[in-house]
Write a protein that holds these residues in place. Structure first.
Motif, PDB file in Angstrom:
ATOM      1  N   THR A  48      -7.662  -7.463   3.367  1.00  0.00           N
ATOM      2  CA  THR A  48      -8.700  -8.164   2.614  1.00  0.00           C
ATOM      3  C   THR A  48      -9.027  -7.493   1.287  1.00  0.00           C
ATOM      4  OG1 THR A  48     -10.414  -6.970   3.834  1.00  0.00           O
ATOM      5  CG2 THR A  48      -9.753  -9.148   4.692  1.00  0.00           C
ATOM      6  N   ALA A  49      -8.147  -6.634   0.797  1.00  0.00           N
ATOM      7  CA  ALA A  49      -8.378  -5.976  -0.495  1.00  0.00           C
ATOM      8  C   ALA A  49      -8.484  -7.036  -1.594  1.00  0.00           C
ATOM      9  CB  ALA A  49      -7.243  -5.002  -0.802  1.00  0.00           C
ATOM     10  N   GLU A  50      -9.447  -6.852  -2.472  1.00  0.00           N
ATOM     11  CA  GLU A  50      -9.697  -7.809  -3.554  1.00  0.00           C
ATOM     12  C   GLU A  50      -8.523  -7.832  -4.526  1.00  0.00           C
ATOM     13  OE1 GLU A  50     -12.876  -8.204  -7.169  1.00  0.00           O
ATOM     14  OE2 GLU A  50     -13.611  -7.406  -5.271  1.00  0.00           O
ATOM     15  N   ILE A  51      -7.981  -9.019  -4.767  1.00  0.00           N
ATOM     16  CA  ILE A  51      -6.762  -9.163  -5.568  1.00  0.00           C
ATOM     17  C   ILE A  51      -6.937  -8.619  -6.986  1.00  0.00           C
ATOM     18  CG2 ILE A  51      -7.235 -11.541  -6.289  1.00  0.00           C
ATOM     19  CD1 ILE A  51      -3.776 -10.109  -5.424  1.00  0.00           C
ATOM     20  N   GLY A  52      -8.093  -8.812  -7.588  1.00  0.00           N
ATOM     21  CA  GLY A  52      -8.315  -8.296  -8.939  1.00  0.00           C
ATOM     22  C   GLY A  52      -8.221  -6.780  -8.988  1.00  0.00           C
ATOM     23  N   LYS A  53      -8.772  -6.138  -7.985  1.00  0.00           N
ATOM     24  CA  LYS A  53      -8.717  -4.675  -7.925  1.00  0.00           C
ATOM     25  C   LYS A  53      -7.310  -4.192  -7.604  1.00  0.00           C
ATOM     26  CE  LYS A  53     -13.531  -3.926  -6.625  1.00  0.00           C
ATOM     27  NZ  LYS A  53     -14.429  -3.416  -5.566  1.00  0.00           N
ATOM     28  N   VAL A  54      -6.597  -4.944  -6.774  1.00  0.00           N
ATOM     29  CA  VAL A  54      -5.209  -4.606  -6.464  1.00  0.00           C
ATOM     30  C   VAL A  54      -4.379  -4.639  -7.741  1.00  0.00           C
ATOM     31  CG1 VAL A  54      -3.116  -5.446  -5.300  1.00  0.00           C
ATOM     32  CG2 VAL A  54      -5.282  -5.333  -4.053  1.00  0.00           C
ATOM     33  N   LEU A  55      -4.518  -5.719  -8.516  1.00  0.00           N
ATOM     34  CA  LEU A  55      -3.765  -5.841  -9.765  1.00  0.00           C
ATOM     35  C   LEU A  55      -4.156  -4.763 -10.767  1.00  0.00           C
ATOM     36  CD1 LEU A  55      -3.760  -9.723 -10.129  1.00  0.00           C
ATOM     37  CD2 LEU A  55      -1.850  -8.249  -9.442  1.00  0.00           C
ATOM     38  N   LYS A  56      -5.440  -4.407 -10.811  1.00  0.00           N
ATOM     39  CA  LYS A  56      -5.898  -3.346 -11.719  1.00  0.00           C
ATOM     40  C   LYS A  56      -5.276  -2.007 -11.327  1.00  0.00           C
ATOM     41  CE  LYS A  56     -10.034  -1.711 -13.979  1.00  0.00           C
ATOM     42  NZ  LYS A  56     -11.475  -1.856 -14.108  1.00  0.00           N
ATOM     43  N   THR A  57      -5.219  -1.733 -10.038  1.00  0.00           N
ATOM     44  CA  THR A  57      -4.607  -0.497  -9.545  1.00  0.00           C
ATOM     45  C   THR A  57      -3.138  -0.434  -9.931  1.00  0.00           C
ATOM     46  OG1 THR A  57      -6.114  -0.473  -7.645  1.00  0.00           O
ATOM     47  CG2 THR A  57      -4.123   0.886  -7.483  1.00  0.00           C
ATOM     48  N   GLY A  87       0.806  -1.218   0.000  1.00  0.00           N
ATOM     49  CA  GLY A  87       0.000   0.000   0.000  1.00  0.00           C
ATOM     50  C   GLY A  87       0.833   1.258   0.000  1.00  0.00           C
ATOM     51  N   ARG A  88       1.891   1.278   0.822  1.00  0.00           N
ATOM     52  CA  ARG A  88       2.772   2.454   0.877  1.00  0.00           C
ATOM     53  C   ARG A  88       3.490   2.676  -0.446  1.00  0.00           C
ATOM     54  NH1 ARG A  88       3.945   0.636   6.176  1.00  0.00           N
ATOM     55  NH2 ARG A  88       5.873  -0.330   5.457  1.00  0.00           N
ATOM     56  N   LEU A  89       3.927   1.594  -1.080  1.00  0.00           N
ATOM     57  CA  LEU A  89       4.612   1.704  -2.368  1.00  0.00           C
ATOM     58  C   LEU A  89       3.668   2.241  -3.445  1.00  0.00           C
ATOM     59  CD1 LEU A  89       7.145   1.215  -4.097  1.00  0.00           C
ATOM     60  CD2 LEU A  89       6.319  -1.109  -4.461  1.00  0.00           C
ATOM     61  N   VAL A  90       2.452   1.722  -3.479  1.00  0.00           N
ATOM     62  CA  VAL A  90       1.468   2.184  -4.458  1.00  0.00           C
ATOM     63  C   VAL A  90       1.130   3.653  -4.207  1.00  0.00           C
ATOM     64  CG1 VAL A  90      -0.959   1.934  -5.148  1.00  0.00           C
ATOM     65  CG2 VAL A  90       0.535  -0.078  -5.036  1.00  0.00           C
ATOM     66  N   ARG A  91       0.955   4.026  -2.953  1.00  0.00           N
ATOM     67  CA  ARG A  91       0.639   5.420  -2.620  1.00  0.00           C
ATOM     68  C   ARG A  91       1.780   6.358  -3.044  1.00  0.00           C
ATOM     69  NH1 ARG A  91       0.931   9.174   2.019  1.00  0.00           N
ATOM     70  NH2 ARG A  91      -0.983  10.386   1.981  1.00  0.00           N
ATOM     71  N   ARG A  97     -12.791   4.791  -2.125  1.00  0.00           N
ATOM     72  CA  ARG A  97     -12.771   4.079  -0.843  1.00  0.00           C
ATOM     73  C   ARG A  97     -11.838   2.866  -0.943  1.00  0.00           C
ATOM     74  NH1 ARG A  97     -17.767   1.570   2.713  1.00  0.00           N
ATOM     75  NH2 ARG A  97     -16.427   0.522   4.200  1.00  0.00           N
ATOM     76  N   PHE A  98     -11.999   2.071  -2.006  1.00  0.00           N
ATOM     77  CA  PHE A  98     -11.124   0.915  -2.183  1.00  0.00           C
ATOM     78  C   PHE A  98      -9.667   1.357  -2.230  1.00  0.00           C
ATOM     79  CE2 PHE A  98      -8.350  -1.274  -5.118  1.00  0.00           C
ATOM     80  CZ  PHE A  98      -8.201  -2.480  -4.456  1.00  0.00           C
ATOM     81  N   LEU A  99      -9.376   2.358  -3.054  1.00  0.00           N
ATOM     82  CA  LEU A  99      -7.991   2.817  -3.212  1.00  0.00           C
ATOM     83  C   LEU A  99      -7.402   3.294  -1.884  1.00  0.00           C
ATOM     84  CD1 LEU A  99      -8.383   4.719  -6.590  1.00  0.00           C
ATOM     85  CD2 LEU A  99      -7.154   2.558  -6.216  1.00  0.00           C
ATOM     86  N   SER A 100      -8.180   4.037  -1.138  1.00  0.00           N
ATOM     87  CA  SER A 100      -7.727   4.539   0.151  1.00  0.00           C
ATOM     88  C   SER A 100      -7.428   3.389   1.111  1.00  0.00           C
ATOM     89  CB  SER A 100      -8.786   5.466   0.745  1.00  0.00           C
ATOM     90  OG  SER A 100      -8.411   5.897   2.024  1.00  0.00           O
ATOM     91  N   GLU A 101      -8.330   2.416   1.178  1.00  0.00           N
ATOM     92  CA  GLU A 101      -8.128   1.270   2.067  1.00  0.00           C
ATOM     93  C   GLU A 101      -6.920   0.435   1.617  1.00  0.00           C
ATOM     94  OE1 GLU A 101     -11.935  -0.659   2.041  1.00  0.00           O
ATOM     95  OE2 GLU A 101     -12.747   0.691   3.563  1.00  0.00           O
ATOM     96  N   PHE A 102      -6.771   0.246   0.317  1.00  0.00           N
ATOM     97  CA  PHE A 102      -5.634  -0.500  -0.225  1.00  0.00           C
ATOM     98  C   PHE A 102      -4.324   0.186   0.143  1.00  0.00           C
ATOM     99  CE2 PHE A 102      -3.200  -1.168  -4.443  1.00  0.00           C
ATOM    100  CZ  PHE A 102      -2.395  -2.152  -3.892  1.00  0.00           C
ATOM    101  N   LEU A 121      -7.052   8.695 -10.003  1.00  0.00           N
ATOM    102  CA  LEU A 121      -6.734   7.279 -10.175  1.00  0.00           C
ATOM    103  C   LEU A 121      -8.006   6.442 -10.200  1.00  0.00           C
ATOM    104  CD1 LEU A 121      -4.682   5.005 -10.451  1.00  0.00           C
ATOM    105  CD2 LEU A 121      -4.470   4.999  -7.948  1.00  0.00           C
ATOM    106  N   SER A 122      -8.951   6.825  -9.382  1.00  0.00           N
ATOM    107  CA  SER A 122     -10.241   6.141  -9.358  1.00  0.00           C
ATOM    108  C   SER A 122     -10.899   6.177 -10.731  1.00  0.00           C
ATOM    109  CB  SER A 122     -11.156   6.805  -8.322  1.00  0.00           C
ATOM    110  OG  SER A 122     -12.466   6.319  -8.417  1.00  0.00           O
ATOM    111  N   GLY A 123     -10.893   7.334 -11.360  1.00  0.00           N
ATOM    112  CA  GLY A 123     -11.476   7.481 -12.689  1.00  0.00           C
ATOM    113  C   GLY A 123     -10.711   6.725 -13.756  1.00  0.00           C
TER     114      GLY A 123
END
Length: 92
Positions: free
Chosen positions: A56-65, A19-23, A45-50, A36-38
């Motif tokens: 428990t972040a959804e792996i598909g959304k993590v990979l998409k981000t 999460g820190r690296l992505v941020r 909300r997902f991005l902030s929590e990730f 980024l959301s757009g």
């Protein structure tokens, strides 16, 4: 003016580290959570929590981000070294 911050890419062992690296990468690209959301069609909300390391972040959304930011996931055996592993990248 903001200083460019070095980001160290390499092994990730926890959701907090990921999460820190992505941020850090998002901020280095001057992207807000909203932008980024757009781009990735993901909720802020997902991005902030990730970015805060939600386990428990959804792996598909993590990979998409990660892909939306122009990053990729590389899986390799532990202690396997390549010339490019664990290198700090300084953007130009």
């Amino acid at each position: 003016m903001h200083e460019k911050q070095d980001i160290t890419y390499g092994s990730i062992r926890t959701t907090d580290e990921l999460g820190r690296l992505v941020r850090a990468n998002r901020k280095q690209q001057h992207l807000t959570l909203e932008r980024l959301s757009g781009l990735g069609k993901l909720s802020t909300r997902f991005l902030s929590e990730f970015e805060r390391g939600k386990e428990t972040a959804e792996i598909g959304k993590v990979l998409k981000t990660i892909s939306t930011l122009g990053l990729e996931v590389v899986i390799q055996p532990r202690n396997w070294k390549t010339p490019a592993s664990n290198v700090a990248i300084t953007p130009k």
